[in-house]
Design a protein around this motif. Structure first.
Motif, PDB file in Angstrom:
ATOM      1  N   PRO A   1       0.832  -1.206   0.000  1.00  0.00           N
ATOM      2  CA  PRO A   1       0.000   0.000   0.000  1.00  0.00           C
ATOM      3  C   PRO A   1       0.866   1.255   0.000  1.00  0.00           C
ATOM      4  O   PRO A   1       1.880   1.339   0.702  1.00  0.00           O
TER       5      PRO A   1
ATOM      6  N   THR B   1       1.142   5.566   0.177  1.00  0.00           N
ATOM      7  CA  THR B   1       0.494   6.810   0.625  1.00  0.00           C
ATOM      8  C   THR B   1       1.023   8.008  -0.139  1.00  0.00           C
ATOM      9  O   THR B   1       0.505   9.113   0.007  1.00  0.00           O
TER      10      THR B   1
ATOM     11  N   SER C   1      -5.707   5.725  -1.464  1.00  0.00           N
ATOM     12  CA  SER C   1      -6.003   6.403  -0.195  1.00  0.00           C
ATOM     13  C   SER C   1      -5.791   7.909  -0.262  1.00  0.00           C
ATOM     14  O   SER C   1      -5.958   8.604   0.738  1.00  0.00           O
ATOM     15  N   TYR C   2      -5.390   8.430  -1.431  1.00  0.00           N
ATOM     16  CA  TYR C   2      -5.032   9.847  -1.520  1.00  0.00           C
ATOM     17  C   TYR C   2      -6.288  10.720  -1.483  1.00  0.00           C
ATOM     18  O   TYR C   2      -7.297  10.409  -2.120  1.00  0.00           O
TER      19      TYR C   2
ATOM     20  N   SER D   1     -12.418  12.686  -1.692  1.00  0.00           N
ATOM     21  CA  SER D   1     -12.235  11.893  -2.908  1.00  0.00           C
ATOM     22  C   SER D   1     -13.328  12.137  -3.943  1.00  0.00           C
ATOM     23  O   SER D   1     -13.102  11.954  -5.135  1.00  0.00           O
TER      24      SER D   1
END
Length: 982
Positions: free
Chosen positions: A6, A8, A113-114, A118
């Motif tokens: 993952p 980030t 996840s940014y 969203s």
């Protein structure tokens, strides 16, 4: 593909034409720098295919060198792991050599996840800042970013409506474009747009239009849309749904584009979009609020909440947002819209509320239902009859919220059914009950409510139960009645429940014509029910027991009233096993009131045991009156007439018993019945054999005289040919006992000619008298013939009548094909017996002589049989088969005169006198010893018999004169005329 760690941070990749790259050591296009978080295989497999740029045809053709004149190509795709690849490719007029054009690509790989907001990420995607060049000497690793770089200048603040107007996009065009984009996200079709703008402004105007489109897309669809702001040609790429292309590239006849959504706005063309299907609630809502972004966002937030926990297909379907937009507007106060679409709104709301935990999370929808329920309930007080859809919706809503509205919903249904009943709307009543039955908890609560209150039970439940039982087949009737009683024990306290049960059974049995099979099926179910009820205790079991006993007697009474004994069948009696329960029948019969019921009961029981028992006794009829006996016997005869077999012989006796004490059998009637009903005569012959074993036909001293007379009558009146067939004797009659066989022979004699009967019955005295009379007749005939010759100059012969001698009444074989035997006067046979010598053994031959040469030629001797004469003048009953070889079959047209004369002399037949020939033949037939005493060595010849066949038997058989010869399966025998010892 990206690795599985993952991320980030935002990763970067730079790509262009250089002296060398990360993946190649020679000059050419390659990645020249990447962030450390990117996997090399991901770069080559995912990013490299996106690194491309094809300059616009019109700029290349003009030789344009200014890089700013070329539109940049911004592209975005969504990966399966949720990451976003955002990139840009720009034109460069010269590469590192300065000699040729190239392009430069820059990619951001944005982790899933940014971004905190969203749902608004599209704004930062479309305002991202990109590199336009890079020197590889600076290194092949580029930094990771914590945020996406943005351009410094602010985007135009034009309203969406104003922007669309500048691009020449009106309401219909925009609705079509939005519909096409939403459809493309759920399928394989692509959307291609050409804008009516200068080529150098195409990419920027495309990004402006994308902002509007993104703002009008639901959140879930925003996370799916992939685009490219410029492409020279309409190329289909995975992950790219919307492409802005050079206007000249959308050619009309391009086969590759014939199924895609085409928006050639530069030439005012829209292809492959149903422009008549754009009047959809969601499209109307978006267009109405296109400049009210806050309202649109509120709707999307509402939709997102409603769709939480729903399957992906539903979340992505355009129809979902049409439905939700109507629901949203209704919740926002558009009452007219709700009235118009209330069924679809409420059905949709049910689906959104069916997700676990939705009642608390989707309070707006729950409030919508409660408000609508109150509204519909108020309408009931005014006599309204709710629609089927409304009741179904409330039932399904009850399935979600349960106890919260249970009592109110039951009351709602009671009022609805009452209103429909008063309005005589039986279809609505049936619909409401059907709706209740569709939910088990609601069904139990509802029926407990109306059964518990006597008024409601009479007005609502019992009419429903009566109608319900009409649709249930007979085989399930008892079970259904009991299920209702067990589910609602209060029913056993209502007399109406028993009445409906009786009436329902009566209706079903009437359709079955109260057949024994149908009645027995009901009895069996009731017997099982009775047994089960005794095993339990309590109110329900007590009610079941009482109901079962009542229905048993009710069905028995109905059956006796409606049953027609004359229409009974064997199969029906076989199925009526309830008749074997004597204890239960006695109990039922004591309760019978009508004499007709009692009479039918007695007859039915007698018939059942008659056909159940292997050898029924006369005592079965003891309880019947004379009239009932006669009727039962008639029914029995009808039943026996169908498929009568040997196993039915003992049953026949009861059908033909006579006299008040039923001790005498109607033998004539019995045999006449067999004659009329038996398809095969063999069945009757088997009956004769069987009857020898039964006391009704046999006495210690012999066969019952009346039965003997009946047998004689049967053969004389109905079957006179039976005793003449050898096959019958062989297969049946010879198997009988002495007493029956004597009767059969007596019947055989009765069927023979008078002369034969005289000879058989008179003994030797009759035969001597017959010979004397015959001699006198012959003497008288000779005298008359002599006188006639003397008195007649023409010397005409006087015909002497011959006395026809019929063959003995014996078994007559059936002729077979190919066997031709002439009538007795055309063919005769005599025996030649050769005595044994030193050279050969004794030999018996048969000589067949024919008047017709044609008959002789057709004569066949494959099968010969003989019945030998006994010493008393009769013939044996058995046939003796013979085999032989034909040794002489000369069929001559005449015999020589000398032979005729010699033969005539030795035979006692004159050469020219028919009278002598006839006399000799008759004498030989009547007097067996005349031929046996002939010891001359000359063979006999008869003047009229000019052809012969000689059969030499394979073994010696003493065949006397008057023995009978059968050839093949001929129906007529030949009598041996004479016997010659050679």
């Amino acid at each position: 593909m990206a690795d599985q760690t993952p991320r980030t941070s935002i990763q970067q990749q730079l790509y262009t034409r250089e002296r060398r790259g990360i993946f190649r050591s020679t000059e050419g296009y390659d990645t020249i720098a990447i962030s450390s978080g990117l996997d090399p295989s991901f770069v080559k497999k995912v990013l490299h295919p996106l690194c491309a740029y094809d300059a616009p045809a019109e700029l290349v053709a003009s030789g344009q060198k200014d890089n700013s004149a070329y539109p940049d190509a911004v592209h975005l795709i969504h990966l399966e792991q949720g990451e976003v690849v955002l990139g840009r490719s720009v034109y460069r007029s010269a590469d590192f050599t300065g000699l040729r054009s190239a392009f430069f690509s820059h990619h951001y790989v944005i982790p899933a996840s940014y971004g905190a907001q969203s749902n608004q990420d599209y704004l930062s995607w479309l305002s991202a800042s990109f590199r336009e060049d890079y020197l590889i000497e600076q290194g092949t690793e580029i930094e990771q970013l914590s945020r996406l770089p943005q351009v410094s200048e602010r985007r135009s603040e034009l309203s969406s409506h104003k922007l669309l107007s500048e691009l020449g996009i009106g309401e219909r065009q925009f609705k079509a474009l939005l519909h096409a984009v939403m459809t493309s996200l759920g399928g394989k079709k692509k959307v291609y747009i050409s804008l009516d703008v200068p080529i150098n402004k195409l990419s920027n105007r495309a990004k402006d239009l994308l902002v509007v489109l993104y703002s009008c897309l639901p959140y879930a669809l925003r996370k799916m849309l992939g685009f490219v702001t410029y492409s020279k040609e309409p190329i289909s790429r995975k992950g790219i749904h919307l492409s802005f292309v050079e206007s000249s590239s959308l050619r009309t006849l391009d086969r590759e584009m014939e199924k895609e959504f085409i928006f050639d706005l530069a030439n005012d063309r829209i292809l492959n979009v149903d422009m008549d299907g754009l009047d959809q609630p969601f499209l109307d809502f978006v267009w109405t609020n296109i400049d009210r972004k806050e309202e649109i966002e509120n709707f999307f937030q509402f939709a997102s909440t409603m769709l939480e926990g729903m399957e992906a297909e539903r979340v992505q379907a355009a129809s979902t947002y049409h439905e939700l937009s109507v629901m949203y507007r209704s919740l926002e106060g558009d009452g007219a819209l709700f009235e118009k679409h209330q069924v679809s709104i409420l059905r949709g709301a049910l689906q959104y509320l069916s997700i676990p935990g939705a009642i608390d999370a989707k309070v707006q929808l729950n409030d919508l239902f409660l408000a609508h329920f109150d509204h519909e309930y108020d309408k009931l007080s005014k006599g309204a009859i709710p629609s089927k859809d409304t009741v179904l919706i409330f039932r399904d809503y009850y399935g979600i919220v349960g106890k919260m509205i249970e009592h109110k919903l039951v009351a709602f249904l009671v009022h609805a059914i009452s209103n429909a009943s008063r309005g005589n709307d039986q279809e609505a009543v049936a619909t409401y009950y059907e709706t209740v039955e569709g939910n088990a908890p609601l069904r139990k609560t509802f029926f407990n409510k109306i059964v518990a209150e006597g008024r409601l039970a009479q007005s609502l439940f019992f009419p429903y139960l009566s109608q319900k039982l009409k649709s249930i087949p007979l085989k399930d009737m008892i079970q259904s009645i009991v299920e209702f009683g067990n589910a609602y024990p209060k029913l056993y306290e209502y007399e109406q429940f028993y009445t409906i049960a009786r009436e329902s059974l009566s209706l079903k049995l009437t359709k079955e014509r109260y057949s024994l099979g149908a009645s027995n099926m009901i009895f069996e179910q009731l017997f099982v029910l009775e047994a089960d009820s005794k095993l339990g205790s309590g109110k329900a079991n007590s009610g079941v027991s009482e109901l079962g006993e009542e229905l048993q007697y009710w069905v028995y009474q109905l059956m006796l009233n409606e049953l027609d004994p004359e229409k009974l069948t064997r199969d029906g009696l076989k199925k009526a096993t309830f008749l074997s329960d004597n204890k239960r029948l006695l109990k039922w019969n004591k309760r019978l009131n009508g004499s007709n019921q009692s009479s039918v009961a007695r007859m039915l029981e007698a018939l059942y045991y008659w056909f159940q028992q292997k050898e029924p006794k006369e005592s079965l009829l003891d309880s019947l009156t004379p009239q009932e006996v006669s009727r039962v016997q008639g029914v029995g005869r009808n039943l026996l007439a169908t498929d009568l077999t040997e196993t039915d012989f003992p049953k026949l006796i009861l059908a033909f018993l006579r006299s008040p004490e039923l001790e005498v059998v109607d033998y004539n009637g019995l045999l006449q019945f067999l004659h009329n009903k038996c398809v095969e005569k063999e069945t009757i012959y088997r009956f004769f054999l069987w009857s020898e074993t039964n006391a009704h036909f046999m006495r210690p001293r012999g066969i019952v005289p009346a039965y003997k007379a009946a047998i004689m009558t049967y053969f004389i009146s109905y079957d006179p040919a039976a005793l003449k067939k050898r096959a019958n004797w062989k297969q049946f009659f010879n198997e009988s006992g002495d007493k029956l066989q004597a009767i059969l022979k007596e019947a055989q004699l009765e069927l023979s000619s008078p002369l034969v009967r005289l000879l058989r019955k008179g003994g030797k005295g009759s035969k001597i008298i017959f010979i004397a009379v015959l001699g006198c007749i012959m003497l008288f005939s000779g005298i008359m013939l002599t006188l006639s010759e003397e008195g007649n100059s023409n010397k005409e012969n006087v015909e002497v009548p011959t006395i026809p001698i019929e063959p003995s009444p014996t078994i007559t074989p059936t002729p077979s094909d190919g066997t031709v035997v002439g009538e007795e006067q055309d063919t005769i046979v005599y025996v030649e017996q050769k005595e044994a010598t030193n050279e050969q053994k004794a030999q018996t031959s048969l000589v067949f002589m024919f008047k017709s040469a044609e008959v002789c030629k057709q004569f066949k001797t494959e099968k010969l049989s003989v019945q030998l004469e006994k010493g008393d003048g009769s013939v044996e009953s058995q046939l003796t088969p013979m085999t032989g070889t034909v040794i002489d079959s000369s069929c001559r047209t005449s015999l020589d005169d000398t032979a005729n004369e010699e033969t005539a002399t030795e035979s006692g037949v004159g050469p020219s006198g028919t009278a002598e020939s006839t006399e000799t033949s008759v004498a030989n037939s009547a007097t067996p010893t005349s031929s046996e005493t002939n010891t001359d060595s000359k063979k006999p010849h008869f003047e009229q018999y000019t052809s012969q066949v000689v059969v030499e038997l394979t073994e010696q058989i003493d065949i006397a004169v008057n023995s009978l010869i059968w050839v093949g399966d001929a129906t007529t025998s030949l009598k041996v005329q004479s016997k010659i010892d050679l």
